[in-house]
Every structure is written in C-alpha cells, then in structure tokens.
Design a protein around this motif. Structure first.
Motif, short mmCIF file in Angstrom:
data_model
loop_
_atom_site.label_atom_id
_atom_site.label_comp_id
_atom_site.label_asym_id
_atom_site.label_seq_id
_atom_site.Cartn_x
_atom_site.Cartn_y
_atom_site.Cartn_z
N ARG A 42 0.83 -1.21 0.00
CA ARG A 42 0.00 0.00 0.00
C ARG A 42 0.87 1.26 0.00
O ARG A 42 1.87 1.33 0.72
CB ARG A 42 -0.93 0.03 1.21
CG ARG A 42 -1.89 -1.15 1.28
CD ARG A 42 -2.88 -0.99 2.43
NE ARG A 42 -3.68 -2.19 2.60
CZ ARG A 42 -4.74 -2.50 1.86
NH1 ARG A 42 -5.14 -1.65 0.91
NH2 ARG A 42 -5.42 -3.61 2.06
N ALA A 47 -3.27 4.06 -2.43
CA ALA A 47 -3.28 3.16 -3.59
C ALA A 47 -2.71 1.83 -3.13
O ALA A 47 -2.05 1.74 -2.09
CB ALA A 47 -2.44 3.75 -4.71
N GLU A 50 -1.96 -5.64 -5.13
CA GLU A 50 -2.19 -6.94 -4.52
C GLU A 50 -1.74 -8.03 -5.49
O GLU A 50 -2.05 -7.99 -6.69
CB GLU A 50 -3.66 -7.14 -4.16
CG GLU A 50 -3.92 -8.49 -3.51
CD GLU A 50 -5.37 -8.69 -3.10
OE1 GLU A 50 -5.70 -9.79 -2.62
OE2 GLU A 50 -6.17 -7.74 -3.25
N GLU A 58 -3.14 -6.91 -9.00
CA GLU A 58 -4.31 -6.03 -9.06
C GLU A 58 -3.87 -4.68 -8.51
O GLU A 58 -3.48 -4.58 -7.35
CB GLU A 58 -5.47 -6.58 -8.25
CG GLU A 58 -6.74 -5.74 -8.38
CD GLU A 58 -7.91 -6.36 -7.66
OE1 GLU A 58 -8.71 -7.08 -8.30
OE2 GLU A 58 -8.04 -6.12 -6.43
N MET A 59 -3.91 -3.66 -9.37
CA MET A 59 -3.42 -2.33 -8.99
C MET A 59 -4.60 -1.38 -8.83
O MET A 59 -5.39 -1.19 -9.76
CB MET A 59 -2.44 -1.81 -10.04
CG MET A 59 -1.29 -2.79 -10.28
SD MET A 59 -0.12 -2.27 -11.55
CE MET A 59 0.73 -0.95 -10.68
N THR A 60 -4.74 -0.81 -7.63
CA THR A 60 -5.88 0.06 -7.30
C THR A 60 -5.38 1.45 -6.94
O THR A 60 -4.45 1.59 -6.15
CB THR A 60 -6.68 -0.51 -6.12
OG1 THR A 60 -7.06 -1.85 -6.43
CG2 THR A 60 -7.92 0.32 -5.86
N GLY A 61 -6.02 2.48 -7.50
CA GLY A 61 -5.65 3.86 -7.20
C GLY A 61 -6.33 4.81 -8.14
O GLY A 61 -6.68 4.43 -9.27
N LYS A 64 -9.79 3.72 -9.75
CA LYS A 64 -9.92 2.62 -10.71
C LYS A 64 -9.03 1.46 -10.32
O LYS A 64 -8.03 1.61 -9.60
CB LYS A 64 -9.61 3.09 -12.12
CG LYS A 64 -8.18 3.56 -12.34
CD LYS A 64 -7.97 4.02 -13.78
CE LYS A 64 -6.51 4.44 -14.00
NZ LYS A 64 -6.28 4.88 -15.39
N THR A 65 -9.40 0.26 -10.81
CA THR A 65 -8.64 -0.96 -10.55
C THR A 65 -8.27 -1.61 -11.87
O THR A 65 -9.12 -1.75 -12.76
CB THR A 65 -9.49 -1.93 -9.70
OG1 THR A 65 -9.79 -1.32 -8.44
CG2 THR A 65 -8.72 -3.24 -9.44
N THR A 66 -7.01 -1.99 -12.02
CA THR A 66 -6.55 -2.66 -13.25
C THR A 66 -5.74 -3.90 -12.88
O THR A 66 -5.18 -3.99 -11.78
CB THR A 66 -5.67 -1.73 -14.10
OG1 THR A 66 -4.59 -1.22 -13.28
CG2 THR A 66 -6.46 -0.56 -14.64
#
Length: 505
Positions: A42, A47, A50, A58-61, A64-66
């Motif tokens: 984190r 952001a 994981e 899994e990239m979150t920030g 949005k999540t990609t």
C-alpha cells in the motif's frame, strides 16, 4: 599446427556456448521468481498493489482498478498494463515505482510507521527512525518554513529539516480528526502542513498534507500554512516521489508546464460537491435551527469555488499572452480560493454533524470581505451585504489592472482600482441588486449580466473617467481617458468569462 589452432578455436566456441547457456539460465531463473500470492503493498496515498496469482497484480488507485501481468528483469519487478510497462525497485520496505517514485509499502513497514514514542522532550520518535517535532508553530510561507526548520534547536539536536512529502504522508492517520495520532501530537491543527518537496512541474508550488482529511496536493509557496520539522534520527529519511524542477529550464518549458497545471486544476475546480439532498437530513437541520447556517456556508463555498474558476480563467488569459508572472499569480489565487471553498464545504458539513471544531480556522481565510471592503470604502457605502460580492469585484478589478496596465506602480494601480470600485457601487443597478437580492448564490443570480450591462453603459464610463481624473493616478486628462478605456475593456473580458457555477444535481 593447423589442427592445434582448430582445437583451440573449438574450445573457445565451447566456452562461449557455455557462457551463453549460463546467461540464459540465469535470466530465466530471474523471470521464474514470483511474489507471494495475497501479499498487499500500500502507498501512503491509499493506492494498493495486490498479488493475485503467480503472474498477475491487481493495482488500485485514482478511483480505478486494473490487472497487470508481472515478471522480473534482473532485480526489478516488471508490470505490464496494455502497452504500458512499469518497473519497480524491490526494497526491504516494499515496491518503488521507478518513474513516479511512489512507494508501495509492505504491511510490516506500514506498522513501523504507526509506532510512536513520546520522548518527553518535545519530540516524538517514529518506528521508521524519524524523529518529529511535537509542538505546533504559527503559519508561514514555504521559504520561511525551510529556514525555520534548518535553524531549529530542539531537545539537544540542531539537524532538523522540513520533511519531504513521503515523510509527511507517513504520519497521516485517517481514523483520527485531525488525521494524525492525537495521543502523540495532541495540539495538531486540522489544516495544511508544508513539505519540502517542490512540484516537478511548477517551481513556485510545493506539496502539502491537509490534516483535516489526509489530502495531499500542491499549493503556492507564498501561502502561509503550518510546519512540523523532522530529523532522521536512528533511521533513514523516507525517499520522496517528486523531484524539484531544474532552475535552468526555458521560459517555453515553464509556460507549457504551467499550462498543463492550469488545465488540470481548472477541471478539478469545476467539480462541485452536491448539497444535502436527503429529506431526513434537511428536516433535522430545520428542527435544530441549523439550516440557515448550513445553507449560507455551502453557498459561500460555492461562490468561492466560482472565484477559483474565474482566477484560473484569468491565469489562462495571461498564459496565452506569454505573461508567466501574472499567470502564476492568478493560478496561486485560484488555488487559494479552491482551498477556501473546500474548507467552507467542510464547515457546512460540520454544522450538520454538530461538531464545528474547525469553524474559526475554516472561516479565517474565507471571510476577508470586511477588511477588503473597508479598503475600498464598501463598508461605509452598503454595509455587510456587500461582503459576499466583494471577492468577485476585487478579482475583476485586479485582473483589469494587471492585464492592461503592465509596468505601472502599485500605488497608482490602487488609486485606479478604488475609483473603479466606488464608481461601480454608486451605479443604481448594482447597489439595488446588493440591497434586494434574495440568494447568497452569485452564479445564476443575474449579477454577471448586470455587471456587463453597467460597465458597458455610457453613464458608468463617464462617471469612471471623472473619478479617475480626480484620483490623481494620471497627470493628464487624455492619459486618464486612455487608462479608463483599458480598464473597462479588461473588466468586460473578465465578466464575460465568469464561471456560472451552481450546485450539482
């Protein structure tokens, strides 16, 4: 002799092939590495990355999540999202984005950041090895904040400095209000604190943390906000993600970066938080007698947001003119008004919640109207009803002066501005609108159209030229008339570009 040379050549070939095979093996071995499934890294901006499989993240920030494919190149993590490739340096603390500098920390590293020790001498030690100044200071500009920390002598140490943005973010605690551990920083302010990190795009801006919610953003270095000093103690300084802009950049580069900043921030300013819509909340406000307080603060915030948008429009006009100094001046002003609007929106929410813990601080910046109004004589002419309109007229007047009267000294500009404001207020239409208006909201109220009509009228222009001649700003009548025409022309340009912002649906 020939066979011996051939044998030597064959041996060399075998060795070359062996080295190639070893290199391929090592590269494949590196590629075969993987992160632990379920591991979460984190950033301090909330952001996250994981590990969801042996080759996927899994990239979150940013809302949005990609999903990214990952592998390793040497000792670096390589993440691929479509055509974009991101390299991360793998450190003991976590993953560091090589391009942006953003650090994604392991759970253990974040836990260390949350460990504090009150040293009993005005300092607090953090698990990272950093030592923080515990007490509070008055608000100062960025240069003064840098100097203050460098000259601070506290608890027997004189190696204090202003923290970089990553270090300052490390003490945010979103579960608290202010968003900092109040056990160790009991007198912390719900306001903005300086970091030492200069914007990578604009040398006149630096990053700050807002401990009224944990926000992280840019602000002009001329503003006065709080400062908390730090020293590296037994550990290392936390690396920051944004490098200072080089002093050697060209004017064209500076203009381009400022243009990008203004465009991006202008879009942000136009996003208005909606007012209270739920009927139960509105009924509660009515019953408790707080509805008028809530409504006036929310609408005042909306008006301030309109001023921020108007200031960005002014900055954009100066930018197109190639006037970098004034473009930065109005961009600074826009950010100031944006911050004030955010504080007013927050104050309106606190009216509803009944906490009002920040009211004095929140309104300190926003209610400048009375002081400014008295400077131009407004207070004597129409009283408190003028104050909410004052910021708009002052911004209009300043723009008209700066855009058309370059090189004139400030004393003469003030004389012209005073003549303009007084003439404007004496016109029957404007004073009547102020006296009889039924809404606090400036946008959509008809003020802009009335301003345009009034400034365009022969009566106003004649009265303004007379007031200007009497002000002593110009030595000759013809010069006064030429100056008046410029101010009128620029004022109309400003009014036509004013932002008619209204509450979101």
């Amino acid at each position: 002799m020939t066979r011996k040379q051939g044998g030597t050549s064959m041996k060399k070939g075998y060795f070359a092939l062996l080295f190639l095979l070893i290199a391929i093996f090592l590269e494949n071995a590196a590629e075969a590495k993987s992160l632990k499934k379920g591991e979460v890294y984190r950033s301090l901006d909330r952001a996250a990355i994981e590990v969801i499989s042996g080759d996927e993240l899994e990239m979150t920030g940013g809302g949005k999540t990609t999903v990214a494919k990952y592998g390793f190149k040497g000792d670096k993590l390589r993440a691929v999202i479509g055509d974009e490739v991101i390299y991360f340096e793998i450190t003991k603390a976590g993953l560091k984005d090589e391009k942006s500098g953003e650090v994604y920390y392991t759970k253990a590293a974040l836990e260390e950041m949350r460990k504090f020790t009150d040293n009993g001498n005005g300092t607090v030690s953090q698990g990272t090895g950093l030592m923080w100044q515990q007490g509070e200071n008055k608000k100062v500009n960025w240069d003064s904040a840098i100097a203050y920390c460098e000259n601070l002598s506290l608890a027997g140490y004189n190696d204090w400095r202003l923290p970089n943005i990553e270090e300052l973010k490390s003490i945010i605690d979103v579960k608290e209000e202010p968003t900092i551990n109040k056990t160790y920083f009991p007198n912390a302010n719900s306001f903005f604190y300086w970091s030492s990190t200069t914007s990578a795009g604009l040398s006149s801006y630096a990053w700050y943390v807002g401990f009224s919610g944990g926000s992280v953003d840019l602000i002009g270095k001329s503003f006065d906000i709080y400062v908390r000093c730090v020293r590296s103690g037994q550990g290392q300084a936390i690396s920051h993600s944004t490098l200072s802009i080089p002093d050697t950049q060209s004017k064209d580069e500076e203009l381009q970066k400022l243009k990008t900043f203004i465009t991006d921030q202008w879009k942000l300013v136009s996003q208005i938080p909606p007012p209270k819509r739920d009927w139960r909340e509105l009924v509660t406000l009515k019953i408790t007698g707080k509805y008028d307080d809530y409504s006036s603060l929310y609408l005042f915030g909306l008006n301030m947001r309109g001023r921020a948008s108007d200031a960005f429009a002014s900055a954009d006009k100066f930018l197109k003119k190639g006037d970098l100094k004034n473009a930065q001046k109005y961009a600074d002003l826009a950010i100031r008004h944006y911050i004030e609007s955010q504080n007013l929106f927050k104050a309106s929410e606190e009216v509803f919640s009944g906490s009002i813990s920040m009211t004095a601080q929140i309104l300190e910046a926003a209610y400048r109207g009375p002081a400014e109004a008295s400077k131009y004589g407004w207070g004597l002419m129409c009283g408190p009803k003028c104050y909410e309109v004052a910021d708009y007229v002052f911004l209009l007047t300043d723009f008209a002066m700066d855009y058309g009267l370059e090189g004139m000294d400030e004393a003469k500009k003030n004389l012209i501005a005073k003549a303009f404001v007084k003439t404007l207020l004496k016109m029957g239409g404007i004073s009547s609108w102020i006296e009889n208006r039924t809404t606090h909201l400036i946008g959509g109220s008809g003020l802009y159209g009335l301003m345009d009509k009034t400034i365009n009228s022969p009566e106003f222009q004649k009265a303004f030229m007379k007031a200007l001649a009497e002000s002593g700003a110009y030595s000759a009548k013809k010069l006064a008339e030429a100056g008046a025409k410029k101010v009128i022309q620029n004022s109309l340009m400003f009014v036509k570009g004013s932002s008619n912002l209204k509450p979101a649906n």
